[in-house]
Write a protein that holds these residues in place. Structure first.
Motif, PDB file in Angstrom:
ATOM      1  N   THR A  67     127.100  21.246  12.307  1.00 24.44           N
ATOM      2  CA  THR A  67     128.177  22.047  11.739  1.00 24.44           C
ATOM      3  C   THR A  67     129.373  22.041  12.672  1.00 24.44           C
ATOM      4  O   THR A  67     129.253  22.389  13.850  1.00 24.44           O
ATOM      5  CB  THR A  67     127.717  23.500  11.510  1.00 24.44           C
ATOM      6  N   PRO A  69     132.410  23.465  14.420  1.00 27.26           N
ATOM      7  CA  PRO A  69     132.972  24.791  14.654  1.00 27.26           C
ATOM      8  C   PRO A  69     134.373  24.912  14.068  1.00 27.26           C
ATOM      9  O   PRO A  69     135.100  23.929  13.945  1.00 27.26           O
ATOM     10  CB  PRO A  69     133.002  24.884  16.188  1.00 27.26           C
ATOM     11  N   GLU A  70     134.743  26.125  13.713  1.00 23.25           N
ATOM     12  CA  GLU A  70     136.058  26.380  13.151  1.00 23.25           C
ATOM     13  C   GLU A  70     137.115  26.383  14.249  1.00 23.25           C
ATOM     14  O   GLU A  70     136.818  26.663  15.414  1.00 23.25           O
ATOM     15  CB  GLU A  70     136.074  27.736  12.441  1.00 23.25           C
ATOM     16  N   PRO A  71     138.370  26.069  13.895  1.00 20.34           N
ATOM     17  CA  PRO A  71     139.455  26.247  14.869  1.00 20.34           C
ATOM     18  C   PRO A  71     139.549  27.719  15.280  1.00 20.34           C
ATOM     19  O   PRO A  71     139.211  28.612  14.502  1.00 20.34           O
ATOM     20  CB  PRO A  71     140.700  25.814  14.082  1.00 20.34           C
ATOM     21  N   ASN A 124     131.415  19.473  18.806  1.00 16.50           N
ATOM     22  CA  ASN A 124     132.653  18.947  18.238  1.00 16.50           C
ATOM     23  C   ASN A 124     132.663  17.427  18.244  1.00 16.50           C
ATOM     24  O   ASN A 124     133.017  16.795  17.248  1.00 16.50           O
ATOM     25  CB  ASN A 124     133.853  19.487  19.014  1.00 16.50           C
TER      26      ASN A 124
END
Length: 217
Positions: A67, A69-71, A124
């Motif tokens: 998954t 990661p979000e910013p 990432n």
């Protein structure tokens, strides 16, 4: 979920026990927070500002199961102590979300802030490139173990790691072949990581992540 997260993060620190280096012997040493905390042995130990910028394109590794990661524009990471269970608690918030505990670690283990930062870089890079997280994690661990203590800058030490600079698979890594990890710390207090930076050197089109110590007022 927390148990899996802790096991994954701690795996980054295990090679230190077998084959340490100048840098890992200082900042990855187990037990740096054994005596940390408030006078009663509990409470907040360190607080960091956290940001993360991701490439604007679709990740190549979208089908890897990792998954992405979000910013993060305005995040916080807090390390505190739970004296009843002799645990270190790692709490996160991002862009207005409430601070919440994401994992607990043994108080005599390696620094959870550093482990989380390194694992974020692994996740990432895996999600963006489709590469093996085990391979990426091992290269980062090796670069940490092979590094010296860093250059002295205004009373601090600054170490730069280039995990993939001489990697035979670098051409398959895209921008991440240029990944640089910068670790700024106080050599007299190795648990005190002042700044952690991951950067592919490609500006707004690349990946950057930073954790900066918020000094006590």
């Amino acid at each position: 979920m927390k148990t899996l997260l802790v096991a994954t993060l701690l795996s980054l620190g295990l090679p230190h026990l077998a084959a340490g280096g100048e840098l890992s012997d200082l900042i990855m040493a187990p037990g740096l927070f054994v005596d940390a905390g408030a006078p009663d042995g509990q409470g907040e130990i360190l607080r960091y500002a956290h940001s993360r910028h991701l490439p604007g394109r679709e990740p190549a590794g979208a089908d890897t199961g990792i998954t992405l990661p979000e910013p993060v524009t305005d995040g916080r990471a807090v390390l505190s102590r739970n004296p009843q269970e002799e645990k270190l608690a790692l709490s996160l918030s991002a862009d207005g979300t409430p601070l919440h505990v994401v994992a607990e670690f043994p108080v005599d283990g390696p620094n959870p802030i550093l482990l989380m930062f390194l694992e974020n870089a692994v996740r990432n890079m895996t999600a963006q490139t489709g590469g093996s997280p085990h391979y990426i994690r091992n290269r980062i661990r090796e670069s940490l173990a092979a590094s010296g203590q860093g250059a002295a800058v205004e009373g601090l030490a600054v170490a730069e790691l280039h995990p993939f600079r001489d990697d035979p698979n670098r051409s398959r890594m895209g921008d991440f072949g240029q990944l640089k990890l910068t670790i700024t710390y106080d050599p007299d207090e190795p648990a005190r990581l002042v700044e952690l930076m991951a950067d592919t050197g490609t500006g707004q089109g690349g990946y950057t992540e930073s954790m900066s110590l918020i000094e006590e007022e």
